[in-house]
Design a protein around this motif. Structure first.
Motif, short mmCIF file in Angstrom:
data_model
loop_
_atom_site.label_atom_id
_atom_site.label_comp_id
_atom_site.label_asym_id
_atom_site.label_seq_id
_atom_site.Cartn_x
_atom_site.Cartn_y
_atom_site.Cartn_z
N CYS A 140 12.04 -44.87 -1.39
CA CYS A 140 12.70 -43.97 -0.44
C CYS A 140 11.97 -43.99 0.90
O CYS A 140 10.74 -43.80 0.96
N ASP A 141 12.71 -44.19 1.97
CA ASP A 141 12.15 -44.24 3.32
C ASP A 141 11.85 -42.81 3.78
O ASP A 141 12.75 -41.99 3.88
N SER A 142 10.60 -42.52 4.05
CA SER A 142 10.20 -41.17 4.46
C SER A 142 10.84 -40.75 5.77
O SER A 142 10.93 -39.55 6.07
N LYS A 143 11.32 -41.71 6.56
CA LYS A 143 11.98 -41.38 7.81
C LYS A 143 13.42 -40.94 7.60
O LYS A 143 14.04 -40.37 8.48
N VAL A 144 13.94 -41.25 6.40
CA VAL A 144 15.34 -40.94 6.10
C VAL A 144 15.46 -39.76 5.16
O VAL A 144 16.31 -38.88 5.34
N SER A 146 13.10 -36.96 2.44
CA SER A 146 11.78 -36.47 2.06
C SER A 146 11.47 -36.70 0.59
O SER A 146 10.31 -36.70 0.18
N TYR A 149 8.28 -38.66 -2.44
CA TYR A 149 6.89 -38.72 -1.96
C TYR A 149 5.86 -38.65 -3.08
O TYR A 149 4.74 -39.15 -2.94
#
Length: 363
Positions: A140-144, A146, A149
């Motif tokens: 999962c892209d943290s910019k897209v 949350s 993590y």
């Protein structure tokens, strides 16, 4: 870890020196006991009539619990311990239960078939624990988004707990703790460590409640567990704004659906979703990359999609089970009101709403 070891004596779980006992453990505040009533009645009406059930409540709700749950092989137990956070009730229920082998379900997690066979699977016998993965992984892209993590290699809990991070599903995918099967005799230490991490303020800076503390505790203490396959998603797709509204998770065991998780859904959520738009079933596509980097529900290209048209929907067996579960939950509300007032109470507004949804959902 030193503080965890010092706190182990604070909770004294029942001794399990005799023959192994198995069963389902549930817990909920008094205001949500009607959901547990729905689950137990669903079991007794045919899904799993012989599965023993223990319902763990606070001391003030014990009397109401015993009056409400008059089903066979169903017992109400009370705990006087109050957890430090709202996420700690699951651990208290697991530790308070007299069962040595436990199937845990959240109050909004519906069994669509008898889950008792999980205790006899080779995977459970070999490890003594079954966990299910969540929709979010290290990819999962943290910019897209949350989410995911806790599965990323940079999460501080891997370092703090001395976990050697690996590119394997148990590390790269978060866990979904709406359901859990565990042998407490074999895995008491991970349960206690998970409880500690769930209620530890610093640890919660890098986790969310109990969702991944079980997985991390098993990894940290090098206790074996089986990580089942990832869930499918049932929901509605709005073609106007291209937005997918998730109604349920459908959890699988070896390709066969076993639990329908409502994610804190109200009663008869299936009918309400049916009123929104076209219903779809989304199932992750397993790839080598997903096994080493994790799945991410925000990446739609990883899904196999199946539309559920109206004709198919009315025949879908899991929809019928959910609707039955919702009817039992309404019945539980009425029974609780009757018990509290000593007479048949007026039906709550939710009953009228549900009946209207039922009328519209008929084929």
């Amino acid at each position: 870890l030193e503080r965890f070891l010092a706190r182990q004596t604070m909770v004294s779980p029942p001794e399990h020196e005799g023959p192994a006992t198995r069963g389902l453990v549930l817990t909920a505040p008094k205001a949500k006991l009607h959901f547990l009533y729905a689950t137990v009645k669903l079991l007794r009406q045919g899904v799993a009539p012989n599965l023993a059930v223990e319902i763990i409540v606070d001391a003030g709700s014990l009397s109401a619990c015993r009056k409400l749950f008059t089903f066979e092989r169903t017992t109400c137990l009370a705990t006087s311990i109050v957890p430090q956070t709202r996420f700690g009730y699951k651990h208290l229920a697991l530790l308070t239960s007299t069962f040595s082998e436990v199937l845990w379900l959240d109050w909004d997690d519906i069994p669509v078939k008898d889950p008792s066979y999980l205790f006899d699977t080779p995977e459970y016998k070999a490890t003594g624990a079954i966990l299910w993965p969540d929709l979010w992984g290290a990819s999962c892209d943290s910019k897209v988004v949350s989410n995911g993590y806790v599965a990323r290699p940079g999460n501080a809990l891997y370092w703090a707990l001395g976990i050697d991070y690996q590119r394997a599903p148990k590390f790269v995918q978060e866990a979904e703790l709406g359901q859990l099967v565990v042998n407490k005799r074999r895995h008491l230490e991970p349960l206690l460590l998970s409880q500690f991490l769930t209620e530890h303020g610093v640890a919660q800076m890098f986790a969310y409640g109990d969702k991944d503390t079980f997985r991390l505790s098993f990894l940290a203490l090098q206790h074996a567990f089986h990580f089942s396959e990832i869930a499918g998603m049932m929901g509605s797709f709005n073609s106007t704004d291209l937005h997918f509204t998730r109604c349920y998770l459908l959890h699988y065991w070896k390709g066969s659906p076993i639990f329908l998780h409502g994610k804190k859904a109200a009663v008869h959520r299936f009918r309400r979703c049916n009123l929104l738009d076209q219903l779809w079933m989304l199932k992750f596509r397993e790839t080598e990359a997903s096994r080493t980097q994790g799945h991410c529900a925000a990446q739609a290209d990883e899904f196999d999609t199946t539309p559920l048209d109206d004709v198919h929907l009315t025949r879908w067996p899991y929809a019928k089970i959910e609707i039955m579960w919702g009817d039992y939950a309404v019945e539980g509300i009425e029974r609780m009101q009757t018990l509290e007032k000593g007479k048949r109470a007026d039906k709550p507004h939710v009953v009228t709403v549900v009946k209207e949804h039922a009328r519209r959902a008929k084929p």
